[in-house]
Design an enzyme around this catalytic site. Structure first.
Site: not given
Length: 509
Positions: A207, A219, A289
């Site tokens: 990422h 997250h 993402d």
């Protein structure tokens, strides 16, 4: 006159693919262009409703999450039904009038990130590739994993993770990272990606600007990367630079704030971050993402994230929290002039260019003439684990245990898998040295032999005199462990990251 159509663009497609995409996007309405940059998911088994949404909003396709996967009464993947779901979604894209396939993506890295379980092959954690240190084997594994996805209709996988881990302070990536060594992570990541392309599935390197060296989980919240540009170039960006040099087609941007680029803004929504990525020479598709993650959704609700991401430089927006809001917000920003028409065109053109090229160079998803059967990668998975198992301390040859052992620890099913593997290796379970299994997120363990089944960090504080890193909890990984314990196989792996006093590279000669 020379044929310029076959001129490479530096990321897979050729000039002819771009020309076709530019012409197609020029004929699109704003509504179609807005849909072309959105890759959402849907709830459960609501396939027909979502197929209708694909046509109404002109969506790029879908990512399939775990709750979208049809299962048989035993809880395994219903392979035929999964293929039918994906074909229905591809039909919806075709019914919208596009002359290139829709994107049907999935998160299938191996290890803890695998939306599709048995009867598809179970793969060990990606750190196994760093431990094995064999780029040719890694490429074979990438091909093997992808060869089971393509016949089901998947044409894109959000793998591999090429983040460089910093070790125990990395709470998110851990054993999803192939190595703490930037050069090794780069080599293994490119090899795995090339293997996926060999099987006709688009890989996604992730990422950027690097999630393995931040200490928060995106997250839940927004991690901050305190490193300066020089440090990032020397560590985190090396695998991404290697991906660009290898002409890989997709790089995912992470929800990580880099004050050296733009303070307080996730890289996935930050123009200076996309400029840094393009500065590496990347010409392919930049995908965000998932936009429904806490690091973004809390700060940029109701379509704001989608507009900000496209304006910043994203080409494909993964899993907006509300795709209808995201689509409407893009159109509103376009009308208001806060999102330039040229930027949206560029994003839609890149996505279309990639899928036109993919359709031209790969068999249609789900119709490969030599479609690999689910589970066909099992021998490769076995080879990866056998090549990765690492001795941090203890003997490098001969049996590590007598004919019988005891076992403790691990997560659900680990002890049962260990016992089955022990039996296959000719070991009995019930007496003898204590083998302590340390599952994902586990703590240090005692006993006679400590075995890390995920990231190896807990071994640094384990009191056991013999320490082994396995990097996997599959049947094949336990077979590799049992073979080493019984003295029937060597442990050839080398630590891909330092573990306390054990430096990277530790292992048997």
């Amino acid at each position: 006159m020379a044929d310029t159509g076959s001129r490479p663009l530096g990321w897979g497609p050729e000039q002819r693919d771009r020309d076709a995409a530019v012409a197609a996007v020029a004929a699109m309405s704003p509504e179609q262009k807005a849909g072309q940059v959105l890759l959402p998911t849907f709830r459960g088994n609501q396939v027909e409703a979502y197929a209708g949404l694909i046509q109404r909003l002109h969506l790029a396709g879908s990512i399939i999450m775990a709750d979208n996967v049809p299962r048989d009464p035993q809880g395994n993947v219903d392979v035929a039904a999964m293929g039918a779901v994906n074909q229905r979604l591809l039909q919806a894209v075709a019914a919208d009038g596009r002359r290139w396939p829709g994107i049907i993506g999935v998160d299938q890295e191996g290890g803890g990130v695998a939306r599709l379980g048995p009867p598809l092959t179970e793969w060990p954690t990606p750190m196994s590739y760093g431990a094995a240190g064999n780029a040719a084997l890694t490429r074979q594994a990438g091909k093997g994993l992808a060869a089971e996805l393509a016949p089901l209709g998947f044409d894109l996988d959000f793998a591999p993770d090429t983040d460089v881990t910093i070790g125990p302070k990395d709470p998110t990536i851990g054993a999803r990272s192939m190595s703490a060594d930037p050069a090794a992570a780069a080599t293994q990541g490119v090899a795995f990606s090339q293997g996926m392309l060999d099987a006709g599935v688009l890989p996604t390197v992730k990422h950027f600007p690097g999630h393995g060296s931040v200490t928060a989980d995106s997250h839940l919240s927004l991690p901050v990367q305190p490193a300066g540009i020089d440090e990032l170039q020397g560590r985190d960006w090396k695998p991404f630079q290697a991906a660009v040099t290898a002409a890989l087609p997709i790089i995912m941007t992470g929800h990580i704030a880099v004050p050296a680029l733009e303070p307080g803004v996730p890289a996935s929504l930050s123009a200076p971050s996309y400029a840094a990525l393009r500065g590496l020479g990347f010409k392919g598709v930049a995908v965000t993402d998932a936009l429904n993650m806490g690091a973004v959704d809390k700060q940029y609700p109701a379509g704001a994230a989608a507009v900000k991401a496209v304006a910043a430089g994203a080409d494909l927006l993964l899993m907006p929290a509300d795709v209808e809001q995201a689509h409407a917000a893009i159109l509103q920003a376009l009308a208001a002039g806060t999102l330039s028409a040229a930027r949206l065109d560029e994003a839609a053109q890149r996505v279309a260019t990639m899928m036109i090229w993919h359709a031209r160079t790969s068999p249609p998803a789900g119709t490969a003439a030599t479609a690999a059967q689910a589970g066909s990668g099992a021998p490769l998975s076995t080879q990866v684990s056998a090549s990765a198992v690492t001795v941090l301390s203890g003997p490098c040859s001969g049996p590590l245990v007598p004919g019988s052992v005891r076992v403790a620890g691990g997560g659900p099913g680990d002890r049962e898998r260990f016992e089955a593997a022990a039996a296959r290796a000719g070991l009995t379970v019930g007496s003898g040295p204590l083998v302590s299994l340390i599952g994902p997120g586990g703590k240090a363990a005692g006993g006679d032999i400590a075995v890390a089944l995920d990231a190896p960090w807990p071994l640094q504080d384990s009191g056991a005199p013999v320490k082994l890193a396995l990097y996997g909890r599959t049947d094949a990984a336990f077979d590799a462990l049992a073979a080493v314990l019984a003295g029937k196989a060597p442990a050839p792996g080398k630590l891909p990251a330092a573990v306390g006093p054990f430096p990277g590279g530790t292992g048997c000669p």
